[in-house]
Design a protein around this motif. Structure first.
Motif, PDB file in Angstrom:
ATOM      1  N   ALA A 210       0.801  -1.214   0.000  1.00 27.20           N
ATOM      2  CA  ALA A 210       0.000   0.000   0.000  1.00 27.20           C
ATOM      3  C   ALA A 210       0.839   1.271   0.000  1.00 27.20           C
ATOM      4  N   CYS A 211       1.996   1.260   0.715  1.00 32.29           N
ATOM      5  CA  CYS A 211       2.654   2.557   0.884  1.00 32.29           C
ATOM      6  C   CYS A 211       4.164   2.538   0.825  1.00 32.29           C
ATOM      7  N   LEU A 212       4.823   1.412   0.776  1.00 31.92           N
ATOM      8  CA  LEU A 212       6.275   1.423   0.857  1.00 31.92           C
ATOM      9  C   LEU A 212       6.977   1.116  -0.448  1.00 31.92           C
ATOM     10  N   PHE A 213       6.245   0.835  -1.511  1.00 30.25           N
ATOM     11  CA  PHE A 213       6.879   0.711  -2.816  1.00 30.25           C
ATOM     12  C   PHE A 213       7.335   2.100  -3.246  1.00 30.25           C
TER      13      PHE A 213
ATOM     14  N   SER B  47      14.039  -7.514   1.911  1.00 30.86           N
ATOM     15  CA  SER B  47      14.499  -6.639   2.971  1.00 30.86           C
ATOM     16  C   SER B  47      14.413  -5.205   2.471  1.00 30.86           C
ATOM     17  N   GLU B  48      14.648  -4.271   3.353  1.00 27.74           N
ATOM     18  CA  GLU B  48      14.622  -2.871   2.959  1.00 27.74           C
ATOM     19  C   GLU B  48      15.940  -2.222   3.359  1.00 27.74           C
TER      20      GLU B  48
ATOM     21  N   VAL C  96      12.026  -4.002  -5.076  1.00 28.89           N
ATOM     22  CA  VAL C  96      11.512  -5.360  -5.263  1.00 28.89           C
ATOM     23  C   VAL C  96      11.011  -5.915  -3.942  1.00 28.89           C
ATOM     24  N   ARG C  97       9.936  -6.692  -4.021  1.00 28.39           N
ATOM     25  CA  ARG C  97       9.301  -7.291  -2.838  1.00 28.39           C
ATOM     26  C   ARG C  97       8.739  -8.657  -3.212  1.00 28.39           C
TER      27      ARG C  97
ATOM     28  N   GLU D  95      20.211 -10.160  10.061  1.00 26.10           N
ATOM     29  CA  GLU D  95      20.702  -9.101  10.932  1.00 26.10           C
ATOM     30  C   GLU D  95      20.135  -7.734  10.581  1.00 26.10           C
ATOM     31  N   SER D  96      19.342  -7.673   9.513  1.00 29.14           N
ATOM     32  CA  SER D  96      18.775  -6.391   9.104  1.00 29.14           C
ATOM     33  C   SER D  96      17.527  -6.087   9.922  1.00 29.14           C
ATOM     34  N   SER D  97      16.831  -4.993   9.592  1.00 27.47           N
ATOM     35  CA  SER D  97      15.758  -4.527  10.471  1.00 27.47           C
ATOM     36  C   SER D  97      14.364  -4.605   9.877  1.00 27.47           C
TER      37      SER D  97
END
Length: 424
Positions: free
Chosen positions: A11-14, A384-385, A413-414, A364-366
């Motif tokens: 919805a909002c993070l692409f 990941s982002e 990409v997701r 280890e990422s967030s």
């Protein structure tokens, strides 16, 4: 309410970036006790438009299980007389040789021989016949052959991955080789595409598309490009997951209120409610034997993973450690559960041994999401982002091997999904 990453990100993070090209793989960690293997330059490789040797070497190296030994510049035919002691002194425990010759119909034949120097057994041989158009596929098959002979488990270099990318306001559902190369676009849309899931035979993808201005579940034939509507009920239709028989999907519908679990035949018939609760139930996944459906629910007050008999019945809680565990994904043998856990404010990929209930955080990422097992269970692909941009990464089920897949032209990409083994 469950803050389901898949829906929030769709919805909002692409984020729009430049045109997306192919993915490249960077190895950021390697397994212990890697097998030293020499892949000699294939004799006759000059006949081909691209070097097969390079494809095979790259596949084996990025697995993290092999250490490539420099074979030197010479081309060595598969039937050449070789001094295995000399290769052992150069540090190789295995040696692959091959010859390429023209075959009828404008095709090529490659004959290869694999020596397991460490075990000193008879060499294994294989013959492949291929056309120029399937050269990359042949390279992956050769790497799979070497991988299986030296490790005892099937390789996944010939498999495919699906994912969603966004660029300049356009969403694309893409299918790549497992190494991130040879991208093919299955669907383009100006509206979001989420939750791609491979059919067990690898011929179809189920997904959610907003192309009709609401979330509808489709099944898409990769051979013909034909879309078939599976679920278009009132409200939201989301999170398709294939049954092992390829005849049904587990889906999440809000037609009767909150998000609830159902199963439905691929042709849209036979809708059956699986579980009932006043909470949000979502993200279903069949167990490999089809007996259970694992899912995420906040019925206990916080998002946790549960399972229910696939024919319906009482749900039982699976995760107890931590206050946020979502997106259950089963390994192909059904022994390991991968999922997203919140750990110190970070969302990371974890695995649980279902027999012992022992857990391990692998990343280890967030902001990690959408874990997907390789069909041999060795690696887990996930999104990941980094720097506000969605990227794909992979980690081995034991956490030792790490890979980062990135694009040469930027992009976002997701929603990765690792496809099944190729059908014979």
């Amino acid at each position: 309410m469950i803050k389901h990453f898949r829906w929030l990100l769709a919805a909002c993070l692409f984020v729009a970036h430049g045109a997306w090209a192919q993915l490249t793989v960077e190895i950021t960690g390697a397994g212990a006790n890697r097998i030293p293997v020499a892949i000699a330059n294939f004799a006759g490789e000059g006949l081909l438009p691209q070097a097969l040797t390079g494809i095979v070497r790259a596949d084996l190296e990025r697995s993290g299980l092999f250490k490539l030994v420099d074979p030197g510049p010479a081309q060595v035919a598969e039937n050449a007389a070789v001094d295995l002691t000399q290769w052992k002194e150069r540090g190789a425990d295995a040696l692959a040789l091959a010859s390429i010759v023209p075959a009828p119909g404008g095709r090529y034949e490659i004959r290869m021989r694999l020596y397991d120097i460490a075990r000193q057994g008879k060499p294994d041989g294989m013959i492949f016949v291929f056309a120029s158009a399937t050269m990359r596929e042949t390279g992956h098959r050769i790497a799979d052959f070497i991988y299986e002979k030296l490790t005892g488990e099937k390789g996944v270099f010939s498999t495919r991955i699906a994912y969603v990318s966004k660029s300049a306001g356009r969403y694309e559902l893409k299918v790549d080789d497992a190494d991130g190369q040879n991208p093919r676009i299955a669907l383009r849309s100006t509206e979001p595409i989420i939750s791609p899931a491979w059919s067990p035979d690898g011929t179809r993808l189920a997904y959610v598309s907003f192309q009709a201005k609401k979330p509808i579940i489709y099944v898409h034939s990769l051979a013909t490009g034909v879309q078939t509507v599976v679920a278009n009920f009132k409200g939201s239709n989301s999170a398709p997951a294939w049954a092992p028989d390829g005849k049904r999907l587990a889906v999440v519908l809000t037609k009767d209120g909150s998000s609830q679990l159902y199963t439905i035949n691929v042709d849209g018939s036979g809708l059956t409610r699986v579980a009932s609760s006043s909470a949000i139930d979502t993200e279903p996944q069949f167990s490999p034997d089809g007996a259970h459906i694992y899912f995420t629910s906040d019925r206990g007050g916080s998002p946790q993973i549960y399972r229910v008999p696939s024919g319906g019945g009482n749900a039982e809680r699976v995760t107890f450690e931590g206050g946020y565990n979502v997106t259950p994904r089963l390994s192909p043998d059904g022994k390991t559960l991968a999922y997203v856990t919140r750990n110190g404010g970070r969302f990371q990929i974890a695995v649980m041994d279902l027999a012992t209930r022992q857990t391990q955080i692998l990343t280890e990422s967030s902001r990690d999401e959408s874990p997907s097992f390789a069909p041999n269970g060795r690696m887990i692909l996930y999104a990941s982002e980094i720097g506000g941009r969605g990227v794909l990464s992979a980690v081995s089920a034991d956490g030792r091997v790490k890979q980062k897949l990135s694009g040469s032209a930027g992009g976002d990409v997701r929603e990765p999904a690792w496809g099944p083994f190729n059908q014979p």
